[in-house]
Motif scaffolding. Sequence first.
Motif, PDB file in Angstrom:
ATOM      1  N   ARG A 155       8.299  14.177   0.456  1.00 44.08           N
ATOM      2  CA  ARG A 155       7.427  15.229   0.991  1.00 44.08           C
ATOM      3  C   ARG A 155       7.553  16.480   0.142  1.00 44.08           C
ATOM      4  NH1 ARG A 155       8.795  17.807   6.755  1.00 44.08           N
ATOM      5  NH2 ARG A 155      10.499  18.641   5.476  1.00 44.08           N
ATOM      6  N   LEU A 156       6.415  16.961  -0.325  1.00 41.22           N
ATOM      7  CA  LEU A 156       6.343  18.224  -1.067  1.00 41.22           C
ATOM      8  C   LEU A 156       5.750  19.285  -0.149  1.00 41.22           C
ATOM      9  CD1 LEU A 156       6.409  19.949  -3.699  1.00 41.22           C
ATOM     10  CD2 LEU A 156       4.106  19.069  -4.175  1.00 41.22           C
ATOM     11  N   ASP A 207       0.832  -1.202   0.000  1.00 42.27           N
ATOM     12  CA  ASP A 207       0.000   0.000   0.000  1.00 42.27           C
ATOM     13  C   ASP A 207       0.870   1.256   0.000  1.00 42.27           C
ATOM     14  OD1 ASP A 207      -2.092  -1.691   0.044  1.00 42.27           O
ATOM     15  OD2 ASP A 207      -2.716  -1.258   2.106  1.00 42.27           O
ATOM     16  N   ILE A 208       0.372   2.292  -0.662  1.00 42.54           N
ATOM     17  CA  ILE A 208       1.037   3.600  -0.708  1.00 42.54           C
ATOM     18  C   ILE A 208       0.163   4.586   0.049  1.00 42.54           C
ATOM     19  CG2 ILE A 208       1.796   5.475  -2.200  1.00 42.54           C
ATOM     20  CD1 ILE A 208       2.353   3.393  -4.351  1.00 42.54           C
ATOM     21  N   VAL A 209       0.758   5.237   1.046  1.00 41.18           N
ATOM     22  CA  VAL A 209       0.038   6.192   1.889  1.00 41.18           C
ATOM     23  C   VAL A 209       0.269   7.599   1.348  1.00 41.18           C
ATOM     24  CG1 VAL A 209      -0.270   7.110   4.214  1.00 41.18           C
ATOM     25  CG2 VAL A 209       0.311   4.681   3.886  1.00 41.18           C
ATOM     26  N   VAL A 210      -0.811   8.317   1.049  1.00 46.15           N
ATOM     27  CA  VAL A 210      -0.735   9.697   0.566  1.00 46.15           C
ATOM     28  C   VAL A 210      -1.366  10.582   1.629  1.00 46.15           C
ATOM     29  CG1 VAL A 210      -1.312  11.308  -1.274  1.00 46.15           C
ATOM     30  CG2 VAL A 210      -0.874   8.906  -1.818  1.00 46.15           C
ATOM     31  N   SER A 211      -0.564  11.463   2.258  1.00 41.76           N
ATOM     32  CA  SER A 211      -1.034  12.326   3.342  1.00 41.76           C
ATOM     33  C   SER A 211      -0.973  13.775   2.901  1.00 41.76           C
ATOM     34  CB  SER A 211      -0.177  12.134   4.595  1.00 41.76           C
ATOM     35  OG  SER A 211      -0.142  10.770   4.978  1.00 41.76           O
ATOM     36  N   VAL A 212      -1.954  14.559   3.354  1.00 41.30           N
ATOM     37  CA  VAL A 212      -2.008  15.990   3.071  1.00 41.30           C
ATOM     38  C   VAL A 212      -2.102  16.715   4.406  1.00 41.30           C
ATOM     39  CG1 VAL A 212      -3.270  17.857   1.945  1.00 41.30           C
ATOM     40  CG2 VAL A 212      -3.103  15.623   0.844  1.00 41.30           C
ATOM     41  N   GLY A 213      -1.318  17.749   4.563  1.00 46.42           N
ATOM     42  CA  GLY A 213      -1.340  18.560   5.772  1.00 46.42           C
ATOM     43  C   GLY A 213      -1.264  20.031   5.429  1.00 46.42           C
ATOM     44  N   ALA A 214      -1.722  20.863   6.362  1.00 46.46           N
ATOM     45  CA  ALA A 214      -1.696  22.307   6.132  1.00 46.46           C
ATOM     46  C   ALA A 214      -1.616  23.024   7.467  1.00 46.46           C
ATOM     47  CB  ALA A 214      -2.928  22.755   5.361  1.00 46.46           C
ATOM     48  N   ASP A 215      -0.971  24.175   7.457  1.00 43.77           N
ATOM     49  CA  ASP A 215      -0.980  25.083   8.593  1.00 43.77           C
ATOM     50  C   ASP A 215      -1.212  26.487   8.070  1.00 43.77           C
ATOM     51  OD1 ASP A 215       1.438  25.863   7.515  1.00 43.77           O
ATOM     52  OD2 ASP A 215       2.655  24.835   9.020  1.00 43.77           O
ATOM     53  N   GLY A 246       8.733  26.252   7.213  1.00 42.37           N
ATOM     54  CA  GLY A 246       8.544  24.932   7.801  1.00 42.37           C
ATOM     55  C   GLY A 246       7.494  24.161   7.040  1.00 42.37           C
ATOM     56  N   SER A 247       7.309  22.897   7.445  1.00 48.37           N
ATOM     57  CA  SER A 247       6.351  22.031   6.770  1.00 48.37           C
ATOM     58  C   SER A 247       5.372  21.483   7.792  1.00 48.37           C
ATOM     59  CB  SER A 247       7.077  20.886   6.062  1.00 48.37           C
ATOM     60  OG  SER A 247       6.153  20.022   5.430  1.00 48.37           O
ATOM     61  N   PRO A 248       4.095  21.380   7.436  1.00 48.37           N
ATOM     62  CA  PRO A 248       3.106  20.842   8.383  1.00 48.37           C
ATOM     63  C   PRO A 248       3.186  19.330   8.539  1.00 48.37           C
ATOM     64  CG  PRO A 248       2.054  21.487   6.335  1.00 48.37           C
ATOM     65  CD  PRO A 248       3.459  21.942   6.227  1.00 48.37           C
ATOM     66  N   LEU A 249       3.942  18.628   7.688  1.00 50.70           N
ATOM     67  CA  LEU A 249       4.077  17.179   7.793  1.00 50.70           C
ATOM     68  C   LEU A 249       5.525  16.822   8.099  1.00 50.70           C
ATOM     69  CD1 LEU A 249       1.927  15.894   4.768  1.00 50.70           C
ATOM     70  CD2 LEU A 249       1.282  15.944   7.184  1.00 50.70           C
ATOM     71  N   PRO A 250       5.768  15.793   8.905  1.00 51.12           N
ATOM     72  CA  PRO A 250       7.154  15.373   9.183  1.00 51.12           C
ATOM     73  C   PRO A 250       7.740  14.641   7.981  1.00 51.12           C
ATOM     74  CG  PRO A 250       5.616  13.879  10.259  1.00 51.12           C
ATOM     75  CD  PRO A 250       4.774  14.975   9.659  1.00 51.12           C
TER      76      PRO A 250
END
Length: 551
Positions: free
Chosen positions: A502-503, A422-430, A515-519
Motif C-alpha cells: 500500500r502506497l 490476477d493482481i488487484v490494483v485499488s485506488v482510494g482517496a479522502d 492515515g490512509s484511505p485504504l486498509p
Amino acid sequence: MRRAFWRSLQLRVVTSTMVVSMAVVAVLGVFLDQQINTSVLNARLRAAMSEAQADRIAVLGFLSQPAGEPAKQSGDAGKSLQSGGDSPLSQATTALANRAGSASRYSVIICNRKLPGACFGTTNIDERAVTDKMRADVVKQEPGKNSLWYGDLHYKGGSEPIPGLVLGARLDTTGAPQVHNEYEIYHLIPLNEEEKTLNAVRQMLVVVGVALVLLLAAIASLVTRQVVTPVRLTRQAAERLAAGRLDERLKVRGEDDLARLAASFNEMAANLALKIHQLEELSQVQRQFVSDVSHELRTPLTTVRMAADLLYDAREDFDPMAARSAELMQNQLERFESMLADLLEISRYDAGAATLDIDSVDIRDVVLRAVADSEALAERHSTRFDLRLPGEPCMAEVDSRRVERILRNLLFNAIEHGEGRDIVVSVGADRDAVAVAVRDHGVGLKPGEENMVFDRFWRADPSRARTIGGTGLGLAISREDAMLHGGWLQAWGMPGEGSQFRLSLPRVAGAELRGSPLPLVPPEVEMRRTWRGQMTPVLTPAAVDGGHDAD
C-alpha cells in the motif's frame, strides 16, 4: 503523578522508605503504648489492692466493736450515702474517708446485703458506681478475694463520669466471728490522671514517630540523591550520545563505583565515536565508488548500446545463431541500463541529492500509465490486472515520475510472485490523502518479512529463480521515493494468502500524513479472520464416532 513515580528512582526509594518506616513506627508505637499502658495500670492496681487490704482490716476492727463504743479514730466525718448516725459502719466509713484523704485517690463504699439500701460511702461518690452486676459477682466470690472491674465512676454533682477501677470483695470475718459475713466493701479508684498521662505519652509517641519518619525520608533522599544524580547525568549523556553528539563525555570524580562507571562510559563513547567515524568513511567511500562507477559506465555503455542497436536492427541478415546473440545482447543491455539507473538513483538518495518535481496530477492517470507499462510483462506471465478505480478524480501534489516508478516496481514485484493469478490494483482517496494498493495472490510473506522486503538486495526466497531481472533495489528505491513525498509504503502478507503493498501519500505536498484511505490488510482476509473468530467448534455424532459428515 503515577508517571513521575515510575520515572524517578529517587522518588520511589523515598516513598518506599517512608511507607516501611511508617509501618515500623506504627507497630513499635502500638507495642510501646500497650506496654506503658499495662505498666501504669498494673502499678495503680497493686497500690489499690494494698490499700484495699489495709482498709478491710480497719473496717473489721470497727465492726467488731460492741455497739455504742466510741470510735478509736477521730477526724472529719465522712459524707455517707445513707445516714447511719454513730453506728460502727458509719464510724468505719468516716475513718476510711480520713485515710483516703480525697476523692482523687480513691473512694470507698461499704454495703450490707442483708439490709437493702444500707450503703455508706466516702466523699461524694454516687451509689450508681457500684452496679447490681458487681454486687452479684462479689457475692459469688469467697470472702477476702478481690473482684476487678474497669468502668465509669459517678460522683454527686459531677457532670461527666470519670474512668476508673473498682475493687470489690466480701469481708473476711475469720478473725472476727462476731461480725456477720454479709458486708461488702468496694474501692473505687479514679484513673483520670493516669489517662491524662497515657494521652500525653501517646501524643509524644505520635510526634516522635512522625519526626522519625520524616528524618528517615530525608536521609533516604540524601543517600539516593548521591547515587541517582550520577546515574541521571549518565542517562542524559547517553541520550545526547544517541542523538549524534559523539563528543559527549562525563566528568570523573573520585575512584568509587560511580566514578568507574563514568570512566567506562567515556571509554565506550570514544570507541563508539571511532567506529562510527570509520563506518561513515567506509560508507562514504562505497557511495562514492558506486556513484563514480555508475557515471563512468555510462560512456562505454552508450557506445556499446549504439553498436548493439545496429546489430539488433540487422539481425535478419545474420545466420540464426548470430541473430539470437544480437537479441540476447539487446536484452541484457536493457537490463544493464536498468541496473545502472537504479544504482545512480540510490546513490542520489545516499548523498541527499534527491529532489521532487511537484505537480498536481490525478493518481488514476498515474496508475493507468504504470499498468500500461506492465501489460507486456503481465501477458508473458499469464497475469491479468483487476483495476478498482474511483469515479471521482483523485488529485494530489506529487512527483508523477517517481510515483509511477513506485507503482511499476510494485506491479513487477506482484507479477514476479503472483503465480500467474490476477493482481488487484485499488485506488482510494479522502480529504487528506490518496492511496494505491497492489494485491497479489501468490506465495505471500512470512511473519516479519513485511519490513525486510524493503531492505536493499533482500530476497524472500534465495533459492527461488528470478524470472524478472533486477538489482534488488526496486522496493528500496520505492520506499525512498514514498518517504521523499512524506508518505508511507507498507507491506502485508501471509503464506498462502498472497501479499499486498500500500502506497499512501498526502494530497498537499509537505502536509503530515495521519492515515490512509485504504486498509493494509485486504478486506476479504480480515472478514475471514472475523468469521473464524466468531465460529464455535461443534462436535457432531459422526465426528465423535470417528465417521465422516455427509456431503
